[in-house]
Design an enzyme around this catalytic site. Structure first.
Site, PDB file in Angstrom:
ATOM      1  N   TYR A   6     -16.347  -3.832   4.845  1.00  0.00           N
ATOM      2  CA  TYR A   6     -15.137  -3.298   5.489  1.00  0.00           C
ATOM      3  C   TYR A   6     -15.008  -3.713   6.963  1.00  0.00           C
ATOM      4  O   TYR A   6     -13.968  -4.272   7.350  1.00  0.00           O
ATOM      5  CB  TYR A   6     -15.087  -1.772   5.341  1.00  0.00           C
ATOM      6  CG  TYR A   6     -13.803  -1.182   5.866  1.00  0.00           C
ATOM      7  CD1 TYR A   6     -12.622  -1.243   5.118  1.00  0.00           C
ATOM      8  CD2 TYR A   6     -13.739  -0.578   7.122  1.00  0.00           C
ATOM      9  CE1 TYR A   6     -11.427  -0.722   5.611  1.00  0.00           C
ATOM     10  CE2 TYR A   6     -12.550  -0.056   7.617  1.00  0.00           C
ATOM     11  CZ  TYR A   6     -11.404  -0.121   6.851  1.00  0.00           C
ATOM     12  OH  TYR A   6     -10.224   0.388   7.340  1.00  0.00           O
ATOM     13  N   LYS A  56     -12.000  -6.374   8.723  1.00  0.00           N
ATOM     14  CA  LYS A  56     -11.085  -6.038   9.822  1.00  0.00           C
ATOM     15  C   LYS A  56     -11.357  -6.909  11.057  1.00  0.00           C
ATOM     16  O   LYS A  56     -10.438  -7.183  11.834  1.00  0.00           O
ATOM     17  CB  LYS A  56     -11.194  -4.545  10.162  1.00  0.00           C
ATOM     18  CG  LYS A  56     -10.827  -3.626   8.978  1.00  0.00           C
ATOM     19  CD  LYS A  56      -9.370  -3.786   8.532  1.00  0.00           C
ATOM     20  CE  LYS A  56      -8.994  -2.762   7.464  1.00  0.00           C
ATOM     21  NZ  LYS A  56      -7.598  -2.839   7.039  1.00  0.00           N
ATOM     22  N   ASP A  70      -0.814  -7.020  -7.121  1.00  0.00           N
ATOM     23  CA  ASP A  70      -2.189  -6.986  -6.617  1.00  0.00           C
ATOM     24  C   ASP A  70      -2.356  -8.077  -5.562  1.00  0.00           C
ATOM     25  O   ASP A  70      -2.251  -9.266  -5.885  1.00  0.00           O
ATOM     26  CB  ASP A  70      -3.138  -7.224  -7.800  1.00  0.00           C
ATOM     27  CG  ASP A  70      -4.594  -7.250  -7.387  1.00  0.00           C
ATOM     28  OD1 ASP A  70      -4.903  -6.990  -6.205  1.00  0.00           O
ATOM     29  OD2 ASP A  70      -5.437  -7.544  -8.266  1.00  0.00           O
ATOM     30  N   GLY A 107      -5.163  -1.672   1.691  1.00  0.00           N
ATOM     31  CA  GLY A 107      -6.543  -2.033   1.974  1.00  0.00           C
ATOM     32  C   GLY A 107      -7.482  -1.139   1.182  1.00  0.00           C
ATOM     33  O   GLY A 107      -7.061  -0.105   0.642  1.00  0.00           O
ATOM     34  N   GLY A 147       0.809  -1.228   0.000  1.00  0.00           N
ATOM     35  CA  GLY A 147       0.000   0.000   0.000  1.00  0.00           C
ATOM     36  C   GLY A 147       0.836   1.270   0.000  1.00  0.00           C
ATOM     37  O   GLY A 147       0.399   2.309   0.511  1.00  0.00           O
ATOM     38  N   VAL A 148       2.026   1.218  -0.615  1.00  0.00           N
ATOM     39  CA  VAL A 148       2.961   2.356  -0.518  1.00  0.00           C
ATOM     40  C   VAL A 148       2.634   3.537  -1.441  1.00  0.00           C
ATOM     41  O   VAL A 148       3.302   4.567  -1.364  1.00  0.00           O
ATOM     42  CB  VAL A 148       4.426   1.935  -0.802  1.00  0.00           C
ATOM     43  CG1 VAL A 148       4.976   1.100   0.324  1.00  0.00           C
ATOM     44  CG2 VAL A 148       4.559   1.245  -2.146  1.00  0.00           C
TER      45      VAL A 148
END
Ligand SMILES: NC(=O)c1ccc[n+]([C@@H]2O[C@H](COP(=O)([O-])OP(=O)(O)OC[C@H]3O[C@@H](n4cnc5c(N)ncnc54)[C@H](O)[C@@H]3O)[C@@H](O)[C@H]2O)c1
Length: 261
Positions: free
Chosen positions: A156, A160, A50, A76, A11-12
């Site tokens: 969502y 989590k 991905d 995410g 996720g950078v």
């Protein structure tokens, strides 16, 4: 604190992952960033990939070198795209990547999962979470959710909840534990990144703002990156299976309300 450590961060290209990569590099780490889209500025080495499909996870794991010190699972999505991709990316893909990379993480290394205050309900929904976490590998997520009658839910929070449950289980799984690999989570409250705009669209401003009002301000990516990297460091060597809320006190406030103290 992180000098010479090889830290993989998903996720950078945006938000928390981007800031975590920048800070890790400032602290002397060799960063390997992963994202489905290219970052504006590359910190260290970048792998385009991905985590939302089994093939994507396999390709990322194959591209990673050995001797990784820490894997930060930050990537995410908000849930706006529907429950199937949300569960695939936020939980099953994240988990699959962790298993796929485990053999490349050095003994005594670390995995850090960015969960969320949105997973708060894992205890209340424990049976559901146990069932979905028990599904092995990277499943046909649509089929799994249909079988449970969950295909129309907002995915969502569920994603989590599963992550928080697995975070504790994983800390004791031989694939990690036998090699001293610690598994921990950081759970942000609302943080000013592009995903928050999507939460506002899906959940509505009053819901998001009431969480922010409880603690005075929204978080920033700068607030979340340090605890993530602390958990990567040897200073956290006795912390395993933990979840650190990083939310200005939001979880404490919800606990007080729910538990009545
Ligand atoms: N911002 C918040 O309010 C908040 C609150 C709690 C938890 N979180 C969690 O923090 C993490 C980071 O979110 P953020 O706020 O930085 O959001 P963001 O949207 O700014 O960044 C998410 C990054 O993940 C990448 N990504 C999405 N799908 C991917 C895939 N399939 N494969 C690889 N990369 C992918 C995106 O391209 C993006 O760069 C997420 O797991 C999110 O759930 C965020």
């Amino acid at each position: 604190m992180l000098f010479g450590k090889k830290i993989v961060i998903t996720g950078v290209a945006s938000g928390i992952g981007k800031r975590t990569a920048q800070l890790a590099a400032q602290l002397g780490a060799d960063v390997i960033g992963i994202d489905v889209r290219k970052p504006d500025v590359t910190v260290g080495h970048f792998i385009e990939g991905d985590i939302g499909s089994a093939a994507g996870v396999e390709a990322i794991a194959a591209a990673l070198p050995r001797g990784v010190d820490a894997l930060c699972n930050v990537a995410g999505i908000s849930g706006k795209a529907g429950i199937v991709p949300t569960l695939a990316i936020n939980f099953y893909g994240l988990r699959e990547l962790s298993y796929a990379v485990a053999g490349k993480i050095r003994e005594g290394g670390s995995i850090v999962n960015v969960a969320s205050i949105a997973g708060y309900g894992w205890r209340a929904n424990l049976d559901r979470a146990k069932k979905l976490v028990a599904v092995k590998g990277f499943p046909d997520v649509d089929a799994v959710l249909r079988a449970e009658g969950l295909h129309n839910e907002f995915g969502y929070p569920l994603s989590k909840e599963l992550l928080l449950l697995w975070n504790m289980q994983a800390a004791h799984e031989p694939v990690f534990k036998d090699r001293g690999i610690r598994v921990n989570a950081v759970s942000p409250g609302p943080v000013e990144t592009p995903i928050l705009t999507q939460f506002r669209e899906v959940l509505g401003n009053p819901r998001v703002d009431s969480d922010i009002d409880r603690v005075g301000r929204a978080g920033t990516a700068e607030d979340i990156a340090p605890p993530v990297l602390f958990l990567c460091s040897d200073a956290a060597r006795w912390i395993n299976g933990a979840n650190i809320p990083c939310d200005g006190g939001l979880e404490a406030s919800i606990n007080a309300e729910v538990l009545g103290f």
